[in-house]
Write an enzyme that holds these catalytic residues in place. Structure first.
Site, short mmCIF file in Angstrom:
data_model
loop_
_atom_site.label_atom_id
_atom_site.label_comp_id
_atom_site.label_asym_id
_atom_site.label_seq_id
_atom_site.Cartn_x
_atom_site.Cartn_y
_atom_site.Cartn_z
N ASP A 143 0.78 -1.23 0.00
CA ASP A 143 0.00 0.00 0.00
C ASP A 143 0.83 1.30 0.00
N CYS A 198 -16.10 -6.68 -16.60
CA CYS A 198 -17.26 -5.88 -16.19
C CYS A 198 -18.41 -5.96 -17.19
N CYS A 201 -22.08 -4.07 -17.16
CA CYS A 201 -22.47 -3.71 -15.79
C CYS A 201 -21.97 -2.32 -15.42
N CYS A 204 -21.52 -0.40 -9.74
CA CYS A 204 -20.71 0.38 -8.79
C CYS A 204 -20.79 1.87 -9.10
N CYS A 208 -22.49 4.48 -6.09
CA CYS A 208 -21.62 5.34 -5.27
C CYS A 208 -22.41 6.55 -4.76
N CYS A 224 -14.59 10.58 -2.89
CA CYS A 224 -14.76 9.23 -2.34
C CYS A 224 -14.80 9.27 -0.81
N CYS A 251 -15.20 2.97 3.01
CA CYS A 251 -16.52 2.68 2.44
C CYS A 251 -16.40 1.43 1.57
N CYS A 254 -19.17 0.34 -3.33
CA CYS A 254 -18.94 -0.06 -4.74
C CYS A 254 -18.54 -1.53 -4.83
N CYS A 258 -21.11 -5.25 -6.26
CA CYS A 258 -20.47 -5.87 -7.43
C CYS A 258 -20.82 -7.36 -7.54
C1 B12 Z 1 -4.52 6.44 -3.40
C2 B12 Z 1 -5.31 5.20 -3.04
C3 B12 Z 1 -6.65 5.36 -2.71
C4 B12 Z 1 -7.41 6.67 -2.95
C5 B12 Z 1 -7.70 6.77 -4.46
C6 B12 Z 1 -8.29 5.49 -5.06
C7 B12 Z 1 -8.09 5.35 -6.56
N1 B12 Z 1 -9.03 4.73 -7.21
O1 B12 Z 1 -7.08 5.78 -7.09
C8 B12 Z 1 -8.65 6.48 -2.04
C9 B12 Z 1 -8.33 7.07 -0.66
C10 B12 Z 1 -9.94 7.11 -2.54
C11 B12 Z 1 -8.70 4.96 -1.93
C12 B12 Z 1 -9.86 4.26 -1.65
C13 B12 Z 1 -9.91 2.88 -1.53
N2 B12 Z 1 -8.88 2.04 -1.53
CO1 B12 Z 1 -7.06 2.58 -1.97
N3 B12 Z 1 -5.33 2.90 -2.53
C14 B12 Z 1 -4.68 3.94 -3.01
C15 B12 Z 1 -3.25 3.62 -3.43
C16 B12 Z 1 -2.29 4.10 -2.33
C17 B12 Z 1 -2.85 4.19 -4.79
C18 B12 Z 1 -3.88 3.98 -5.91
C19 B12 Z 1 -3.48 4.67 -7.19
O2 B12 Z 1 -2.38 4.48 -7.67
N4 B12 Z 1 -4.34 5.55 -7.72
C20 B12 Z 1 -4.05 6.28 -8.93
C21 B12 Z 1 -4.99 5.83 -10.03
C22 B12 Z 1 -4.64 6.53 -11.34
O3 B12 Z 1 -4.73 4.48 -10.19
P1 B12 Z 1 -5.90 3.40 -10.23
O4 B12 Z 1 -7.17 3.93 -9.68
O5 B12 Z 1 -5.34 2.14 -9.68
O6 B12 Z 1 -6.13 3.36 -11.79
C23 B12 Z 1 -5.58 2.39 -12.58
C24 B12 Z 1 -6.69 1.63 -13.31
O7 B12 Z 1 -7.97 2.11 -12.94
C25 B12 Z 1 -6.32 1.78 -14.73
N5 B12 Z 1 -7.21 2.45 -15.63
C26 B12 Z 1 -7.46 3.74 -15.72
N6 B12 Z 1 -8.22 3.99 -16.77
C27 B12 Z 1 -8.48 2.81 -17.38
C28 B12 Z 1 -9.23 2.48 -18.49
C29 B12 Z 1 -9.32 1.15 -18.87
C30 B12 Z 1 -10.12 0.82 -20.10
C31 B12 Z 1 -8.66 0.14 -18.10
C32 B12 Z 1 -8.78 -1.29 -18.46
C33 B12 Z 1 -7.91 0.49 -16.97
C34 B12 Z 1 -7.83 1.82 -16.64
O8 B12 Z 1 -5.12 2.49 -14.85
C35 B12 Z 1 -4.76 3.11 -13.63
C36 B12 Z 1 -3.28 2.97 -13.48
O9 B12 Z 1 -2.88 1.60 -13.46
C37 B12 Z 1 -3.30 2.05 -3.51
C38 B12 Z 1 -2.02 1.32 -3.08
C39 B12 Z 1 -0.95 1.43 -4.14
N7 B12 Z 1 0.25 1.75 -3.73
O10 B12 Z 1 -1.22 1.20 -5.31
C40 B12 Z 1 -4.46 1.68 -2.58
C41 B12 Z 1 -5.43 0.53 -3.00
C42 B12 Z 1 -5.71 0.78 -4.46
N8 B12 Z 1 -6.62 0.76 -2.20
C43 B12 Z 1 -7.19 -0.31 -1.86
C44 B12 Z 1 -8.44 -0.35 -1.16
C45 B12 Z 1 -8.82 -1.65 -0.50
C46 B12 Z 1 -9.26 0.79 -1.12
C47 B12 Z 1 -10.72 0.87 -0.63
C48 B12 Z 1 -11.57 -0.35 -0.97
C49 B12 Z 1 -10.69 1.11 0.90
C50 B12 Z 1 -12.05 1.33 1.53
N9 B12 Z 1 -12.85 0.30 1.76
O11 B12 Z 1 -12.41 2.44 1.87
C51 B12 Z 1 -11.22 2.15 -1.37
C52 B12 Z 1 -11.80 1.80 -2.75
C53 B12 Z 1 -12.23 2.98 -3.55
C54 B12 Z 1 -12.11 2.70 -5.05
N10 B12 Z 1 -13.23 2.45 -5.73
O12 B12 Z 1 -10.99 2.69 -5.58
C55 B12 Z 1 -6.47 -1.55 -2.34
C56 B12 Z 1 -7.24 -2.13 -3.55
C57 B12 Z 1 -7.20 -3.64 -3.66
C58 B12 Z 1 -7.94 -4.08 -4.91
N11 B12 Z 1 -8.52 -5.26 -4.85
O13 B12 Z 1 -7.99 -3.40 -5.92
C59 B12 Z 1 -5.03 -0.96 -2.69
C60 B12 Z 1 -4.31 -1.63 -3.85
C61 B12 Z 1 -4.19 -1.08 -1.39
C62 B12 Z 1 -3.65 -2.50 -1.18
N12 B12 Z 1 -2.34 -2.64 -1.07
O14 B12 Z 1 -4.39 -3.44 -1.14
N13 B12 Z 1 -7.50 4.41 -2.20
S1 SF4 Z 2 -20.08 -3.49 -10.09
FE1 SF4 Z 2 -18.32 -4.83 -10.45
S2 SF4 Z 2 -18.72 -5.83 -12.45
FE2 SF4 Z 2 -20.12 -4.09 -12.26
S3 SF4 Z 2 -19.01 -2.42 -13.32
FE3 SF4 Z 2 -18.51 -2.26 -11.14
S4 SF4 Z 2 -16.63 -3.40 -10.89
FE4 SF4 Z 2 -17.49 -4.01 -12.87
S1 SF4 Z 3 -15.61 3.56 -1.75
FE1 SF4 Z 3 -17.71 4.39 -1.53
S2 SF4 Z 3 -17.53 6.58 -1.96
FE2 SF4 Z 3 -15.63 5.59 -2.71
S3 SF4 Z 3 -16.02 5.14 -4.85
FE3 SF4 Z 3 -16.66 3.32 -3.72
S4 SF4 Z 3 -18.87 3.65 -3.31
FE4 SF4 Z 3 -18.01 5.62 -3.90
#
Ligand code: B12
Ligand code: SF4
Ligand code: SF4
Length: 391
Positions: A143, A198, A201, A204, A208, A224, A251, A254, A258
């Site tokens: 992380d 996905c 679907c 999520c 949200c 978020c 939270c 989402c 799923c």
């Molecule tokens: C910053 C961060 C957050 C931020 C921002 C989240 C985000 N979506 O970026 C906040 C605080 C909001 C957050 C929330 C959560 N987080 Co967080 N977070 C991180 C962290 C530190 C970095 C993520 C990151 O790099 N974000 C930058 C964006 C650009 O990257 P990304 O969202 O991953 O996007 C990638 C893809 O979506 C993809 N992508 C983008 N566009 C497109 C288009 C297509 C067509 C495709 C195929 C792909 C694609 O490319 C991006 C780059 O690879 C990681 C740990 C780490 N070091 O990676 C944990 C991590 C992602 N978090 C995690 C978790 C568990 C959560 C929460 C569930 C916690 C909770 N219950 O509250 C929520 C989930 C919210 C959500 N829907 O993402 C886990 C996820 C595990 C998993 N199964 O995916 C991680 C990996 C931590 C861990 N070591 O387990 N988090």
């Molecule tokens: S709810 Fe799950 S399967 Fe549906 S769009 Fe979101 S991540 Fe994909």
């Molecule tokens: S963790 Fe909750 S607030 Fe964040 S993107 Fe998912 S549903 Fe939305």
């Protein structure tokens, strides 16, 4: 595994992945450490749009797409997934809990996953040393390391990048935490997961509560609930407060909606993570008035230690407002008039206005705070709350 693999190498990879499974990792895979160019570009766009908000560490100098910036001689990235799901009813005594109970996201209900995962990765590293017959230079990441963990998980074949931005492991779901061992050891990679699962679907995206998704695969972290309750240090944007519900740390919405998380084969929560009763049903009034001793006791060894005492109390104030329960008036009034943190008093003032019940003592307290609170933001919030209609 590729055909060019020599039998001895093949058995090494298989034995390493087998050792990972024995430690409780539900999936494990190997990726090459090449820079993730496309993911780097997406991260750049995400940062340029300001979606990271106050998370300045996301825009730090180290290249998150290149594991070599963390371990110079890295030759392989071993990615592991630790399950933290399980039926919600098994984790909480009741889904809604008694009145004035908040919600903590599942991953944080027990022991701090950073610690649990790091310890397991250390054990895995020692196993690798003994399999190879020499100490292998390595770095464990969980992380907080500047690495695009989800992208490497997809490249290692653990699962696919979902519209929710989470990595979904087919047959397991998304309730998994990721960890990596960067290794100075050449290993043959497992096949990457190329396609998204996905389909059409969008559950999520529409579920949200704060409309945090800009679109599929892109999250504006600033909206978020996870960011608002954990990362954001100051005042919560007023328009988002009513949408946060009773979440006080993270939270799961989402993920709860799923279809991939409804699999009958969902892996059990790792036993070392456990569940703590005080986190499964956190008492909002206790959180609002946490003492420094109570705070230390609550967050010791838990992921909640990421959040300061004042921020936890701020979150509790907002959640109490969102309960819309008359029982929340007295504690919020007491917080507004006596809490040492202006941040908490400000959110308590908002919460009194949001209760939407006929206030008794609360109105007098708001009038007093609007006049006499030493903090300008608290005075302004109290004035605004007094303008809210009572029902
Ligand atoms: C910053 C961060 C957050 C931020 C921002 C989240 C985000 N979506 O970026 C906040 C605080 C909001 C957050 C929330 C959560 N987080 Co967080 N977070 C991180 C962290 C530190 C970095 C993520 C990151 O790099 N974000 C930058 C964006 C650009 O990257 P990304 O969202 O991953 O996007 C990638 C893809 O979506 C993809 N992508 C983008 N566009 C497109 C288009 C297509 C067509 C495709 C195929 C792909 C694609 O490319 C991006 C780059 O690879 C990681 C740990 C780490 N070091 O990676 C944990 C991590 C992602 N978090 C995690 C978790 C568990 C959560 C929460 C569930 C916690 C909770 N219950 O509250 C929520 C989930 C919210 C959500 N829907 O993402 C886990 C996820 C595990 C998993 N199964 O995916 C991680 C990996 C931590 C861990 N070591 O387990 N988090
Ligand atoms: S709810 Fe799950 S399967 Fe549906 S769009 Fe979101 S991540 Fe994909
Ligand atoms: S963790 Fe909750 S607030 Fe964040 S993107 Fe998912 S549903 Fe939305």
């Amino acid at each position: 595994m590729t055909a060019s693999l020599s039998p001895s190498q093949e058995s090494l990879e298989q034995r390493i992945l087998g050792a990972a499974r024995e430690l409780g990792f539900v999936r494990a895979g190997i990726a090459l450490p090449a820079r993730a160019e496309q993911a780097a570009e997406r991260l750049r766009e995400w940062l340029a749009a300001g979606h990271h908000g106050e998370m300045q560490y996301m825009a730090g100098a180290l290249d998150r797409a290149a594991p070599a910036s963390l371990l110079e001689r890295v030759q392989s990235v071993l990615v592991v997934a630790l399950p933290y799901g399980g039926a919600p009813t098994a984790l909480r005594r009741s889904e809604t809990g008694p009145a004035l109970t908040g919600r903590v996201a599942r991953y944080a209900l027990g022991e701090d996953y950073h610690r649990v995962l790091k310890a397991k990765l250390e054990r895995l590293g020692q196993t690798i040393d003994s399999l190879v017959g020499r100490p292998v230079e390595r770095r464990a990441c969980v992380d907080s390391a500047p690495l695009l963990e989800r992208d490497f998980a997809v490249r290692a074949g653990l699962g696919f990048a979902a519209k929710s931005t989470l990595t979904i492991l087919p047959g397991v779901g998304s309730f998994v935490l990721l960890g990596e061992l960067l290794l100075d050891l050449p290993l043959t990679p497992t096949s990457a997961h190329a396609t998204s699962g996905c389909g059409t679907c969008t559950a999520c995206l529409t579920a949200c509560p704060t409309s945090a998704f800009v679109g599929p695969y892109v999250l504006d972290a600033r909206r978020c609930i996870s960011y608002l309750t954990i990362e954001l240090k100051g005042s919560m944007p007023r328009e988002l407060r009513p949408l946060i519900g009773t979440h006080v740390f993270g939270c799961d919405i989402c993920q709860d909606v799923c279809p991939w998380n409804r699999t009958r084969h969902a892996a059990d929560r790792d036993a070392e993570l456990g569940v703590r009763a005080e986190l499964a049903e956190p008492q909002l009034v206790e959180l609002l008035f946490l003492t420094s001793t109570g705070y230390r006791r609550l967050v010791r060894g838990s992921a909640l230690s990421r959040v300061s005492r004042a921020r936890l109390s701020r979150n509790a104030a907002v959640a109490l407002g969102n309960t819309r329960s008359p029982a929340a008036e007295a504690p919020l009034t007491r917080a507004l008039l006596g809490h040492s943190s202006a941040l908490v008093r400000e959110h308590a003032a908002w919460a009194l206005g949001a209760l939407g019940v006929r206030l008794t003592e609360g109105r007098a307290a708001l009038a007093q705070a609007a006049q006499a609170d030493p903090d300008g933001d608290v005075r302004a919030e109290a004035r605004r709350a007094l303008e809210q209609p009572e029902t």
